[in-house]
Design an enzyme around this catalytic site. Structure first.
Site, PDB file in Angstrom:
ATOM      1  N   GLU A  61      -8.631  -5.465   5.329  1.00 27.27           N
ATOM      2  CA  GLU A  61      -8.529  -5.074   4.125  1.00 27.27           C
ATOM      3  C   GLU A  61      -7.151  -5.906   3.431  1.00 27.27           C
ATOM      4  OE1 GLU A  61      -8.716  -1.075   5.627  1.00 27.27           O
ATOM      5  OE2 GLU A  61      -9.516  -0.482   3.503  1.00 27.27           O
ATOM      6  N   ARG A  84     -12.096  15.983   7.687  1.00 31.09           N
ATOM      7  CA  ARG A  84     -12.822  16.401   6.287  1.00 31.09           C
ATOM      8  C   ARG A  84     -13.978  16.622   6.859  1.00 31.09           C
ATOM      9  NH1 ARG A  84     -11.133  11.019   3.960  1.00 31.09           N
ATOM     10  NH2 ARG A  84      -9.186  11.280   2.961  1.00 31.09           N
ATOM     11  N   HIS A 127     -13.150   2.861   0.541  1.00 34.98           N
ATOM     12  CA  HIS A 127     -13.016   1.775   1.401  1.00 34.98           C
ATOM     13  C   HIS A 127     -13.817   0.455   0.914  1.00 34.98           C
ATOM     14  CE1 HIS A 127     -13.127   5.399   4.528  1.00 34.98           C
ATOM     15  NE2 HIS A 127     -11.900   4.977   4.293  1.00 34.98           N
ATOM     16  N   ARG A 179      -2.677  -2.219  -3.064  1.00 36.22           N
ATOM     17  CA  ARG A 179      -3.784  -1.356  -2.902  1.00 36.22           C
ATOM     18  C   ARG A 179      -3.875  -0.096  -3.895  1.00 36.22           C
ATOM     19  NH1 ARG A 179      -5.102   3.090   1.215  1.00 36.22           N
ATOM     20  NH2 ARG A 179      -7.201   3.327   1.045  1.00 36.22           N
ATOM     21  N   ASN A 234       0.838  -1.244   0.003  1.00 36.38           N
ATOM     22  CA  ASN A 234      -0.029   0.084  -0.101  1.00 36.38           C
ATOM     23  C   ASN A 234       0.819   1.124   0.022  1.00 36.38           C
ATOM     24  OD1 ASN A 234      -1.919   2.161   0.379  1.00 36.38           O
ATOM     25  ND2 ASN A 234      -2.776   1.159   2.331  1.00 36.38           N
TER      26      ASN A 234
END
Ligand code: ADP
Length: 402
Positions: A389, A245, A184, A95, A13
């Site tokens: 994940e 955010r 996600h 990823r 990743n």
């Protein structure tokens, strides 16, 4: 190491200045090795790793080391003496944050796939270029293995137009791809599958709402194993209130900031992405642990941040009863979802009208990697399910093993 290995997948990743890696058994999910190279491109570049639950090891990398040098260190130093593990490697899983409309499943990486990832750069200007750096370096170094891209957006490609379209001129979608893509996806897919197992039914027969709540957060409506709505949009800025955010706002805020306050567009971007959310409201921290600590100590701004986070989340969850019709379970995952029992307790109480009733003891027990049902008997069901994940990426990549 005198361990025997069946199959192993190297999971990578890559961020712009970091490279997270793991060697995972795609059958069991066991993580033989986990690690992180950080501060790439900077003088203080370093790498740390751990085999299983052994002690963490750490080493500086050459000053200014890049992704290629980090991978070289992995191959030459970290893998040294681990012949059984390296010989078991059957694939490398990468990823990738954004695959646009081009990719709806794991893809064997070819030059064409690299070009496709490059095409999606406008949607993920920080992530996709970093992924490409990692992919190119890894393809050179581990050229004997198949390399597979697993996209965060792929799972959401089953959303119908009514949920993925913005109500803007449709030519902006048709000509420029302006639509909702979500993120996600690997996490939502994984926990939805695990929820079906806990419910004792095939995934095709189960409807769940999955809440992945980490530093970034998103919701997904999963109907019969397929994503039919999600809260993030063309970028991860849309939807829930997150660490830094803002989530959903009136887009006119942008005009006010530019016209009335004289902000540049870069400043607006920075405010909405990096200075808002939990950090913006608390004025202290984007970290949920800090927010709940402030809440306990009577900090009013932390209390407001907590209330807003839970209220907006509960409202969003309630809205997914529309696309799903019947909801078999609500699932909490991600760092906040897996650990914050006060958040879960508050959200379930806000959803009391939908039949949710917390089992306080069960809620308290489901933390720190331990999942389970957290609602009382006779209540609508809510589960905590730790996400994985890496396992989804490892399985997606192992499917291409020769
Ligand atoms: P990322 O999105 O970067 O992968 P994580 O899924 O690790 O992030 O989630 C990070 C968030 O989880 C942080 O806000 C952190 O405060 C929160 N978190 C971790 N442990 C706890 C805990 N025990 N209680 C409440 N929040 C927690």
């Amino acid at each position: 190491m005198d361990k025997t290995f069946e199959q192993a997948v190297l999971v990578l990743n890559c961020g712009s200045s970091s490279l997270k890696f793991a060697v995972v058994d795609p059958a069991t999910g066991e993580q033989y090795l986990t690690g992180l190279a950080e501060a790439l491109g900077l003088p203080e570049a370093e790498i740390s790793w751990r085999f299983g639950s052994a002690d963490k090891q750490k080493s500086p990398l050459a000053s200014g080391a890049d992704h290629t040098q980090a991978l070289q260190f992995l191959e030459e130093v970290v893998f040294k003496g681990q012949e059984a593990m390296t010989q078991a490697l059957v694939a490398v899983g990468h990823r990738v944050v954004h695959g646009g409309e081009l990719f709806s499943q794991p893809e064997l990486i070819t030059d064409e796939v690299e070009a496709g990832i490059e095409k999606c750069i406008p949607f993920a200007p920080l992530h996709n270029p970093a992924h490409l750096l990692g992919i190119r370096a890894a393809r050179r170094l581990f050229s004997h293995l198949p390399h597979v891209a697993i996209f965060d957006t792929a799972f959401h490609q089953t959303m119908p137009p009514a949920s993925f379209m913005y109500a803007i001129p449709s030519k902006l979608y048709k000509e420029h791809g302006m639509r909702r893509y979500g993120a996600h996806g690997t996490s939502h897919y994984y926990v939805a599958g695990e929820a079906a197992k806990l419910l004792g039914k095939p995934a095709e027969e189960v409807n769940v709402i999955t809440a992945h709540l980490g530093n970034g957060g998103s919701l997904c409506a999963v109907k019969g194993g397929k994503s039919i709505d999600t809260s993030m949009g063309i970028t991860p800025l849309e939807g829930l209130m997150m660490g830094t955010r803002c989530g959903n706002v009136d887009p006119s805020l942008v005009f006010f900031m530019v016209d009335e306050l004289g902000y540049s567009l870069d400043q607006v971007k920075d405010v909405l992405n990096k200075q808002s959310g939990l950090l913006g409201i608390s004025g202290k921290t984007s970290d949920f642990r800090g927010i709940t600590q402030g809440l306990e100590e009577g900090d009013e701004q932390c209390a407001l941040a907590f209330d807003m986070f839970c209220y907006r989340l509960a409202k969003f969850i309630a809205s997914y009863y529309v696309p799903l019709g019947r909801v078999d379970a609500l699932v909490f995952t991600g760092g906040i979802g897996e650990n914050s029992l006060v958040m879960r307790s508050k959200v379930l109480s806000l959803l009391a009208g939908f039949g949710y009733q917390e089992d306080a003891q069960a809620n308290e027990a489901a933390r720190f990697g331990q999942g389970g049902l957290i609602t009382a008997e006779g209540s609508a069901k809510a589960f905590v399910i730790p996400t994985n994940e890496e396992l989804v990426i490892a399985r997606g990549a192992a499917a291409f093993a020769g």
